[in-house]
Design a protein around this motif. Structure first.
Motif, PDB file in Angstrom:
ATOM      1  N   ALA A   1      18.873   5.176   2.882  1.00 47.18           N
ATOM      2  CA  ALA A   1      19.117   6.596   3.138  1.00 47.18           C
ATOM      3  C   ALA A   1      20.415   6.804   3.903  1.00 47.18           C
ATOM      4  CB  ALA A   1      17.942   7.187   3.916  1.00 47.18           C
ATOM      5  N   SER A   2      20.670   5.953   4.910  1.00 49.61           N
ATOM      6  CA  SER A   2      21.885   6.146   5.700  1.00 49.61           C
ATOM      7  C   SER A   2      23.108   5.698   4.921  1.00 49.61           C
ATOM      8  CB  SER A   2      21.785   5.372   7.015  1.00 49.61           C
ATOM      9  OG  SER A   2      21.703   3.991   6.734  1.00 49.61           O
ATOM     10  N   GLY A   3      22.933   4.698   4.039  1.00 52.58           N
ATOM     11  CA  GLY A   3      24.051   4.177   3.261  1.00 52.58           C
ATOM     12  C   GLY A   3      24.686   5.233   2.388  1.00 52.58           C
ATOM     13  N   VAL A   4      23.867   6.188   1.908  1.00 53.56           N
ATOM     14  CA  VAL A   4      24.392   7.214   1.023  1.00 53.56           C
ATOM     15  C   VAL A   4      24.806   8.436   1.844  1.00 53.56           C
ATOM     16  CG1 VAL A   4      23.888   8.524  -1.082  1.00 53.56           C
ATOM     17  CG2 VAL A   4      22.846   6.304  -0.725  1.00 53.56           C
ATOM     18  N   GLY A   5      24.426   8.422   3.089  1.00 57.87           N
ATOM     19  CA  GLY A   5      24.783   9.532   3.958  1.00 57.87           C
ATOM     20  C   GLY A   5      23.887  10.741   3.767  1.00 57.87           C
ATOM     21  N   ALA A   6      22.684  10.512   3.250  1.00 59.72           N
ATOM     22  CA  ALA A   6      21.769  11.630   3.014  1.00 59.72           C
ATOM     23  C   ALA A   6      21.097  12.036   4.311  1.00 59.72           C
ATOM     24  CB  ALA A   6      20.708  11.233   2.002  1.00 59.72           C
TER      25      ALA A   6
ATOM     26  N   GLY B   1       0.772  -1.234   0.000  1.00 58.15           N
ATOM     27  CA  GLY B   1       0.000   0.000   0.000  1.00 58.15           C
ATOM     28  C   GLY B   1       0.804   1.286   0.000  1.00 58.15           C
ATOM     29  N   ARG B   2       2.121   1.157  -0.017  1.00 60.46           N
ATOM     30  CA  ARG B   2       2.950   2.362   0.005  1.00 60.46           C
ATOM     31  C   ARG B   2       3.904   2.372  -1.178  1.00 60.46           C
ATOM     32  NH1 ARG B   2       2.269   1.958   5.545  1.00 60.46           N
ATOM     33  NH2 ARG B   2       1.683   3.967   6.412  1.00 60.46           N
ATOM     34  N   ILE B   3       4.205   3.580  -1.662  1.00 52.43           N
ATOM     35  CA  ILE B   3       5.247   3.696  -2.676  1.00 52.43           C
ATOM     36  C   ILE B   3       6.585   3.621  -1.944  1.00 52.43           C
ATOM     37  CG2 ILE B   3       6.313   5.217  -4.371  1.00 52.43           C
ATOM     38  CD1 ILE B   3       3.580   6.255  -5.076  1.00 52.43           C
ATOM     39  N   VAL B   4       7.426   2.657  -2.303  1.00 56.53           N
ATOM     40  CA  VAL B   4       8.693   2.502  -1.584  1.00 56.53           C
ATOM     41  C   VAL B   4       9.881   3.036  -2.383  1.00 56.53           C
ATOM     42  CG1 VAL B   4       7.924   0.553  -0.174  1.00 56.53           C
ATOM     43  CG2 VAL B   4       8.978   0.108  -2.394  1.00 56.53           C
ATOM     44  N   GLU B   5       9.688   3.166  -3.690  1.00 55.62           N
ATOM     45  CA  GLU B   5      10.787   3.692  -4.492  1.00 55.62           C
ATOM     46  C   GLU B   5      10.231   4.293  -5.776  1.00 55.62           C
ATOM     47  OE1 GLU B   5      14.054   1.017  -4.922  1.00 55.62           O
ATOM     48  OE2 GLU B   5      15.227   2.424  -6.116  1.00 55.62           O
ATOM     49  N   VAL B   6      10.745   5.479  -6.126  1.00 57.94           N
ATOM     50  CA  VAL B   6      10.387   6.096  -7.407  1.00 57.94           C
ATOM     51  C   VAL B   6      11.677   6.537  -8.062  1.00 57.94           C
ATOM     52  CG1 VAL B   6       9.025   7.853  -8.592  1.00 57.94           C
ATOM     53  CG2 VAL B   6       8.321   7.080  -6.340  1.00 57.94           C
ATOM     54  N   GLY B   7      11.814   6.255  -9.345  1.00 55.65           N
ATOM     55  CA  GLY B   7      13.017   6.720 -10.021  1.00 55.65           C
ATOM     56  C   GLY B   7      12.938   6.460 -11.503  1.00 55.65           C
TER      57      GLY B   7
ATOM     58  N   VAL C   1      17.328   9.983  -2.595  1.00 57.14           N
ATOM     59  CA  VAL C   1      18.645   9.360  -2.513  1.00 57.14           C
ATOM     60  C   VAL C   1      19.196   9.453  -3.928  1.00 57.14           C
ATOM     61  CG1 VAL C   1      19.921   7.245  -2.092  1.00 57.14           C
ATOM     62  CG2 VAL C   1      17.943   7.785  -0.690  1.00 57.14           C
ATOM     63  N   ASP C   2      20.271  10.224  -4.105  1.00 55.14           N
ATOM     64  CA  ASP C   2      20.744  10.544  -5.457  1.00 55.14           C
ATOM     65  C   ASP C   2      19.590  11.111  -6.282  1.00 55.14           C
ATOM     66  OD1 ASP C   2      23.174   9.744  -4.627  1.00 55.14           O
ATOM     67  OD2 ASP C   2      23.122   7.801  -5.632  1.00 55.14           O
ATOM     68  N   ASP C   3      19.284  10.485  -7.422  1.00 47.84           N
ATOM     69  CA  ASP C   3      18.219  11.083  -8.225  1.00 47.84           C
ATOM     70  C   ASP C   3      16.918  10.290  -8.169  1.00 47.84           C
ATOM     71  OD1 ASP C   3      19.469   9.064  -9.471  1.00 47.84           O
ATOM     72  OD2 ASP C   3      19.725  10.056 -11.408  1.00 47.84           O
TER      73      ASP C   3
ATOM     74  N   ALA D   1      18.615  -0.730  -8.178  1.00 47.91           N
ATOM     75  CA  ALA D   1      17.571  -0.380  -7.232  1.00 47.91           C
ATOM     76  C   ALA D   1      18.176  -0.068  -5.868  1.00 47.91           C
ATOM     77  CB  ALA D   1      16.576  -1.526  -7.128  1.00 47.91           C
ATOM     78  N   ARG D   2      17.529   0.869  -5.154  1.00 48.46           N
ATOM     79  CA  ARG D   2      18.021   1.255  -3.820  1.00 48.46           C
ATOM     80  C   ARG D   2      17.285   0.497  -2.727  1.00 48.46           C
ATOM     81  NH1 ARG D   2      22.516   4.028  -4.897  1.00 48.46           N
ATOM     82  NH2 ARG D   2      22.171   5.636  -6.436  1.00 48.46           N
ATOM     83  N   HIS D   3      15.982   0.307  -2.922  1.00 44.20           N
ATOM     84  CA  HIS D   3      15.194  -0.322  -1.861  1.00 44.20           C
ATOM     85  C   HIS D   3      15.416  -1.829  -1.868  1.00 44.20           C
ATOM     86  CE1 HIS D   3      11.830  -1.384   0.712  1.00 44.20           C
ATOM     87  NE2 HIS D   3      11.730  -0.099   1.018  1.00 44.20           N
ATOM     88  N   PRO D   4      15.610  -2.416  -0.687  1.00 46.31           N
ATOM     89  CA  PRO D   4      15.861  -3.863  -0.637  1.00 46.31           C
ATOM     90  C   PRO D   4      14.727  -4.687  -1.262  1.00 46.31           C
ATOM     91  CG  PRO D   4      16.005  -2.885   1.562  1.00 46.31           C
ATOM     92  CD  PRO D   4      15.681  -1.781   0.624  1.00 46.31           C
ATOM     93  N   TYR D   5      13.490  -4.203  -1.185  1.00 45.64           N
ATOM     94  CA  TYR D   5      12.392  -4.945  -1.801  1.00 45.64           C
ATOM     95  C   TYR D   5      12.539  -4.954  -3.320  1.00 45.64           C
ATOM     96  CZ  TYR D   5       7.809  -6.065  -3.658  1.00 45.64           C
ATOM     97  OH  TYR D   5       6.798  -6.625  -4.390  1.00 45.64           O
ATOM     98  N   THR D   6      12.824  -3.786  -3.896  1.00 45.38           N
ATOM     99  CA  THR D   6      12.990  -3.715  -5.351  1.00 45.38           C
ATOM    100  C   THR D   6      14.158  -4.598  -5.786  1.00 45.38           C
ATOM    101  OG1 THR D   6      12.463  -1.392  -5.013  1.00 45.38           O
ATOM    102  CG2 THR D   6      12.946  -2.085  -7.248  1.00 45.38           C
ATOM    103  N   ARG D   7      15.226  -4.547  -5.012  1.00 43.00           N
ATOM    104  CA  ARG D   7      16.385  -5.390  -5.356  1.00 43.00           C
ATOM    105  C   ARG D   7      16.014  -6.863  -5.322  1.00 43.00           C
ATOM    106  NH1 ARG D   7      19.982  -1.990  -2.419  1.00 43.00           N
ATOM    107  NH2 ARG D   7      20.069  -3.463  -0.701  1.00 43.00           N
ATOM    108  N   GLY D   8      15.262  -7.255  -4.275  1.00 42.48           N
ATOM    109  CA  GLY D   8      14.829  -8.648  -4.162  1.00 42.48           C
ATOM    110  C   GLY D   8      13.929  -9.044  -5.317  1.00 42.48           C
ATOM    111  N   LEU D   9      13.033  -8.126  -5.688  1.00 41.47           N
ATOM    112  CA  LEU D   9      12.108  -8.377  -6.783  1.00 41.47           C
ATOM    113  C   LEU D   9      12.876  -8.592  -8.085  1.00 41.47           C
ATOM    114  CD1 LEU D   9       9.016  -8.384  -6.869  1.00 41.47           C
ATOM    115  CD2 LEU D   9       9.109  -6.008  -7.602  1.00 41.47           C
ATOM    116  N   MET D  10      13.876  -7.777  -8.321  1.00 43.90           N
ATOM    117  CA  MET D  10      14.667  -7.907  -9.541  1.00 43.90           C
ATOM    118  C   MET D  10      15.452  -9.222  -9.537  1.00 43.90           C
ATOM    119  SD  MET D  10      13.845  -5.371 -11.337  1.00 43.90           S
ATOM    120  CE  MET D  10      14.895  -5.967 -12.647  1.00 43.90           C
TER     121      MET D  10
END
Lengths: 327, 339
Positions: free
Chosen positions: A322-327, A234-240, A311-313, A249-258
């Motif tokens: 978010a913390s990984g990139v230091g943002a 029910g939530r948008i977890v990543e847009v890019g 996070v980046d673009d 992908a940045r979000h662990p879910y998107t990475r897992g999905l890929m």
């Protein structure tokens, strides 16, 4: 989010269903923009809320469901607080809709011609003969051979691919600026799927139309979308940008999905898998809804809900990213 | 193709047509009306521990082949043999029973293939009872627990009903039920197409793992080439009831020969995003009631010549071991067309 005024701008859209004793919220505060001529993909697994998000925009949430939003604007005009009659004229006129199953979205008792001409006359000030010639033009545009004869056909006389082309022609009747395509290729065979995607992209280019492409298929997204929003529970977890999300992908879910998608040409080892399954709608979380299944979850993820941050673009709702990139 | 030992599963020249007219003429012995030739001369062999995938678009006959293999349909011609015994000739419970035990099936829809009124433990125990594989109640429940753990569920799940599970978990229950009779061969008809990708990966890993561990033969039916790439040793590409290409999976994915296979591979979206533009196959699958003359693929084929419109191409085996039914490919390899 963008310099140019977007065609569609959605802010804090929520969709909830009232039940006797509680309210189940199926979409939580989704915000996104669609730029002119852009194809925005919304991807997610079943129950992620992707279809509800897109249907909420055109007011197609059946009761007891209801929507709440800070704003939904179409070219700057608010459309989230319109009555049923007004939203009906927006739908079809300004926003075209293509549904998944081309057989159920056509009326089996009327010919293709009847349905096209009725739709055209509803939205445009044309006479029936004018509407008829426009219907023929539309059928040519979506690649239907012998359009004049086809006007006399009933939906059951056409194949699945042809029906979906007719549904696309119906959505284009009133020259909408935005088309919402909800799983437009899911009911079709792979070879027909490729034809329909090519058709949608051509129409988007030629007419300068925007498309919201809702699908569960990352392949379709990679092929067709300019940008993509990934939904989970029910939530948008990543847009890019699509390229960014698909390849990096940045979000662990998107990475897992890929990682879970089998790819031809790769060594045939075990597929990466996300353990468990998506929580049912209505399950409430204090923290991140994905934390239970996430391999990199920290203590913070279970107690504090991550916000969609730059996070980046791209935009990602994940503490770790978010913390990984230091943002 | 015949080796010294009998292959686990051999399918020889299967034909199956379904009558088209109203329900009444489905009665045996009625006058012949128009038919759909769902399976038209399909032959293949699968050995122990091998996985064969049949791939094709809807209506190509792949599911009918699965049903013929499992005995849910009877072929009009041709036969299915298991370990050298022709199963098609057998009739009656007593004769069929031992083969039913050795060959089990996992269906596409995990919501329709489990009885909603039975507990999961009862569903999985059914084949154990049916084939009298356990001596006592305690043995049955021990075996059920073993199977649940084998497919990645917990022993406590035996007491629950199917509706308490998600699609992926239900497909695990279907697999546990199929494994309960200790089969040598598993037929899976689109086992993951009703599932989400993250769950699909779990089920594919499980099937692959079970196949390796138990040395199962596998017939896998799918329309998804990427899924097929992941599970199969052998691949058969079907089009309008016929096998158009058959061979080792790695060979076919590296060097597809038949134009249909090549076009099918071309439709797979490019997840690497190399910017490859794909050329969609033009046209649609013709009506199976009146298939085109000659090669069934000729109306959509970019290489079609006159001979393709009149003569059915035979299966020709190439040096790589891949068999292809295509005039153009046969020509290229210098094999005579009149095989």
């Amino acid at each position: 989010m963008m310099t140019e005024t977007p065609i569609l701008s959605v802010r804090d859209l929520s969709v909830s269903f009232a039940q006797f004793d509680r309210t189940i919220s199926a979409v939580h505060t989704a915000s996104f923009d669609v730029a002119r001529g852009e194809v925005l993909g919304i991807v997610g697994e079943s129950g992620a809320g992707k279809s509800l998000t897109s249907m909420a925009i055109v007011g197609l949430i059946p009761p007891p469901g209801y929507i709440e939003a800070t704003s939904i604007t179409l070219e700057g005009r608010p459309i989230h607080n319109l009555g049923p009659k007004e939203i009906r004229s927006v739908r079809g006129r300004d926003i075209g809709v293509i549904f998944q199953d081309p057989l159920t979205s056509l009326d089996p008792l009327f010919t293709i011609g009847d349905q096209l001409i009725e739709t055209i006359c509803t939205h445009l000030p044309l006479t029936v003969p004018e509407a008829r010639s426009r219907a023929i033009d539309l059928l040519i545009e979506v690649g239907i051979p012998a359009p004049e004869q086809r006007l006399q056909s009933y939906p059951h006389e056409l194949s699945g691919g042809m029906r979906q082309r007719v549904v696309i022609a119906l959505a284009l009747c009133a020259e909408p600026k935005l088309v919402i395509a909800d799983e437009p290729t899911t009911a079709l065979d792979v070879s027909i799927q490729a034809q329909i995607i090519a058709l949608l992209l051509r129409l988007c280019r030629e007419r300068g139309m925007s498309i919201i492409l809702v699908t569960h298929d990352m392949g379709v997204i990679a092929e067709a979308a300019d940008r993509v929003a990934v939904m989970y529970a029910g939530r948008i977890v990543e847009v890019g940008k699509t390229r960014q999300v698909v390849k990096n992908a940045r979000h662990p879910y998107t990475r897992g999905l890929m990682g879970a998608i089998p790819k031809i040409g790769q060594p045939r080892t075990k597929l990466a898998q996300i353990s468990g399954s998506m929580p049912r709608p209505g399950t409430e979380f204090e923290g991140c809804a994905f934390a239970e299944r996430c391999a990199v979850a920290e203590a913070k993820c279970r107690s504090l809900r991550p916000q969609l941050l730059t996070v980046d673009d791209s935009y990602v709702a994940c503490h770790v990213a978010a913390s990984g990139v230091g943002a | 193709m015949n080796g010294p030992t009998k292959p686990l599963l051999q399918v020889h020249d299967l034909y199956k047509a379904f009558p088209l007219s109203s329900g009444i003429s489905l009665m045996p012995g009625r006058a012949k009306g128009p038919t759909v030739k769902a399976v038209n001369g399909v032959s293949f062999e699968v050995d122990r521990g091998q996985a064969l995938s049949l791939v094709g678009e809807s209506g190509c006959g792949k599911s009918t082949v699965a049903k013929l293999v499992t005995g849910l349909h009877r072929p009009d011609a041709g036969y299915v043999s298991i370990n050298g015994t022709n199963v098609t000739e057998l009739s009656g419970r007593r004769q069929l029973r031992p083969f039913g035990r050795r060959l089990q099936m996992v269906f596409q829809d995990p919501f329709a293939s489990l009885n909603p009124r039975w507990r999961v433990g009862e569903i999985i125990a059914e084949p154990i009872h049916a084939f009298s594989l356990a001596a006592s109640r305690a043995d049955v429940s021990r075996r059920v627990e073993e199977l649940l753990i084998q497919v990645g569920l917990s022993t406590a799940d035996a007491g629950k009903y199917p509706h308490e599970f998600s699609g992926g978990q239900r497909q695990r229950i279907s697999i546990a039920r199929a494994l309960a009779s200790e089969p040598e061969f598993l037929v899976c008809d689109e086992p993951t197409s009703a599932l989400d990708v993250s769950v699909q990966a779990q089920i594919l890993n499980l099937l692959k793992d079970l196949q390796d561990r138990l040395g199962l033969g596998l017939l896998f039916i799918s329309h998804n080439l990427a899924v097929v790439y992941h599970v199969s040793d052998l691949i058969g590409i079907m089009y309008l009831g016929r096998l158009v290409e058959f061979g080792r999976a790695d060979e076919i994915f590296a060097q597809p020969q038949h134009p249909y296979t090549r076009l099918l591979l071309d439709t797979i979206p490019d997840l690497e995003m190399r910017g490859r533009s794909r050329a969609p196959i033009s046209g649609e699958v013709p009506n199976p009631i009146s298939p085109p003359d000659g090669c069934v693929f000729n109306p959509r084929c970019p290489l079609a010549r006159d001979v393709c419109r009149t003569e059915l191409p035979p299966m020709v085996t190439m040096p790589s071991g891949t068999s292809t039914a295509c005039h153009a490919v046969a020509n290229r390899w210098g094999t005579s067309e009149a095989h």
